[in-house]
Design an enzyme around this catalytic site. Sequence first.
Site, PDB file in Angstrom:
ATOM      1  N   ARG A 164       0.901  -1.185   0.139  1.00  0.00           N
ATOM      2  CA  ARG A 164      -0.080   0.077  -0.045  1.00  0.00           C
ATOM      3  C   ARG A 164       0.766   1.041   0.005  1.00  0.00           C
ATOM      4  O   ARG A 164       1.577   1.619   1.033  1.00  0.00           O
ATOM      5  CB  ARG A 164      -0.965  -0.032   1.207  1.00  0.00           C
ATOM      6  CG  ARG A 164      -1.674   1.383   1.340  1.00  0.00           C
ATOM      7  CD  ARG A 164      -2.907   1.308   2.246  1.00  0.00           C
ATOM      8  NE  ARG A 164      -2.521   1.138   3.604  1.00  0.00           N
ATOM      9  CZ  ARG A 164      -3.619   1.122   4.503  1.00  0.00           C
ATOM     10  NH1 ARG A 164      -4.902   1.532   4.310  1.00  0.00           N
ATOM     11  NH2 ARG A 164      -3.212   1.030   5.746  1.00  0.00           N
ATOM     12  N   ASP A 444      -3.796   2.986  14.417  1.00  0.00           N
ATOM     13  CA  ASP A 444      -2.870   3.429  13.350  1.00  0.00           C
ATOM     14  C   ASP A 444      -3.437   4.769  12.928  1.00  0.00           C
ATOM     15  O   ASP A 444      -4.456   5.443  13.859  1.00  0.00           O
ATOM     16  CB  ASP A 444      -3.018   2.556  12.183  1.00  0.00           C
ATOM     17  CG  ASP A 444      -4.376   2.474  11.311  1.00  0.00           C
ATOM     18  OD1 ASP A 444      -5.344   3.250  11.839  1.00  0.00           O
ATOM     19  OD2 ASP A 444      -4.310   1.686  10.558  1.00  0.00           O
TER      20      ASP A 444
END
Length: 530
Positions: A164, A444
Amino acid sequence: MVPVQQEEVKITRPVTERHAEILTQEAARFLVKLASNFEDTRQELLRRRRARQQEISEGRMPDFLPETASIREAEWKVAPIPRDLLDRRVEITGPTERKMIINALNSGASVFMADFEDANSPTWQNMLDGQVNLRDSVNGTIGYISPEGKKYELAQRTATLMVRPRGWHLDERHFQVGGKPISGSLFDFGLFFFHNAKALLTKGSGPYFYLPKLESHLEARLWNDVFNCAQDELGVSRGTIRATVLIETILAAFEMDEILYELREHSAGLNCGRWDYIFSFIKKFRNRPDFVLPNRSLVTMDRDFLKAYVQLLIQTCHRRGIHAMGGMAAQIPIKNDPAANEAALGKVRQDKLREVRAGHDGTWVAQPGLVPVAKELFDAHMKAPNQMSRKPDEVGIQAEDLLKVPQGEISEAGLRWNIDVGLQYLAAWLQGNGCVPIYNLMEDAATCEISRAQVWQWAKHAAKLSDGRAVTMDLVRQAIAGELEKLRQQFGTERFESMGFNKPAEIYEGMMTSKDFPEFLTVVAYDHID
């Protein structure tokens, strides 16, 4: 200053000997090619984002696009799925740290998504170390020895690798082309593709990606153009790249068919990026008092706008012959408390059971210990490699379904929890760690975004707490001071000071009490890291 194809590349941070293996002249030329071809379009699409936000703030709510109705109504499918992406029942995600990569690839998961985005703090060293680590993993040469002397190496059978890159809104300021920072997306994608595409093909796999934070099919079109350019430049057949798009913005939910159509030669499906999706919902409708969300713990995937989004994503992907991936459960194993651990695993089982029964073709976990838990449920309820042949009941999802706000309380505990978790996460992020276990949940950047956005939204609209008080800027400041003192007592003064809580408190307070809403925490905080 290194001359590359009549353009000047300026690197503003030191390049170590290992990093120079990644930032070669040839790789730099490749990045310049991508930047020269696509930076203007990226900037135009970012301007369109700002204009669309202004329209929403003025009352024009999202809806399915009339100009693309023919794409939604037509019968078409994406390109056939590569063999090593047919079965994706459990995917593990995490940053590109060396030990993490080895453990994730060895975890028994079907796929490992190596993350340069929300699970990563984008320091210059992290970004380049990650590229070195991924190159070594693709080549099979990666190894790690812990400070205690424990050796880590790849098993004979490993997960399929996906990567990603950062979203279109993020820059890599330390690599400048023509005096301007390169797109973080192009930097991350370009370096990985340049160094690993042919090696992956030799191994029988391919360059596979996850694409974050798209807000429209035009942003997917830009990625598709980048893919074609990159493949042509390296002499790789078009369609070799495969990409799964994270549907993690409310605007993208209205353009799922169109996003798949733009990427149909390169598509590997869609994913329910649940945490960023909740953040996007708050952010886009931040100026509307009728879109105030309750405590984060009450905004669950079986409710209102989230349930509708899941149903639409599965229907759309299966109609187009591609994977509909589930999202991340935040729980992690609790080693020193069996009862609490079983409770946490119970929540994971419940979440994954909901996903497989809904029709998802796979799911995400953040920790190797959760791979067997998720796999057991998908093995029991998904006998084939995926569920694309299973056509769920067609549910006619309308715009109002995707915009339905769940009800629930806003409590002082919820307010303080958002502040507490945000402060701890941001302190770690500023010190180079983007994936942080806090109170037995894996946090996160996306979950931190929810926390600060909720507090801003509650204060903006003077939301009522369950005890009748209104959330005000003064109350937020008092809560920040109280949570800082609690953290000082929790960690002790010496560790509290070493964790550098004063700077994240300053940033966090500014973002939660500002008149205007800062679009991304990571953009603001990027100015405070190397």
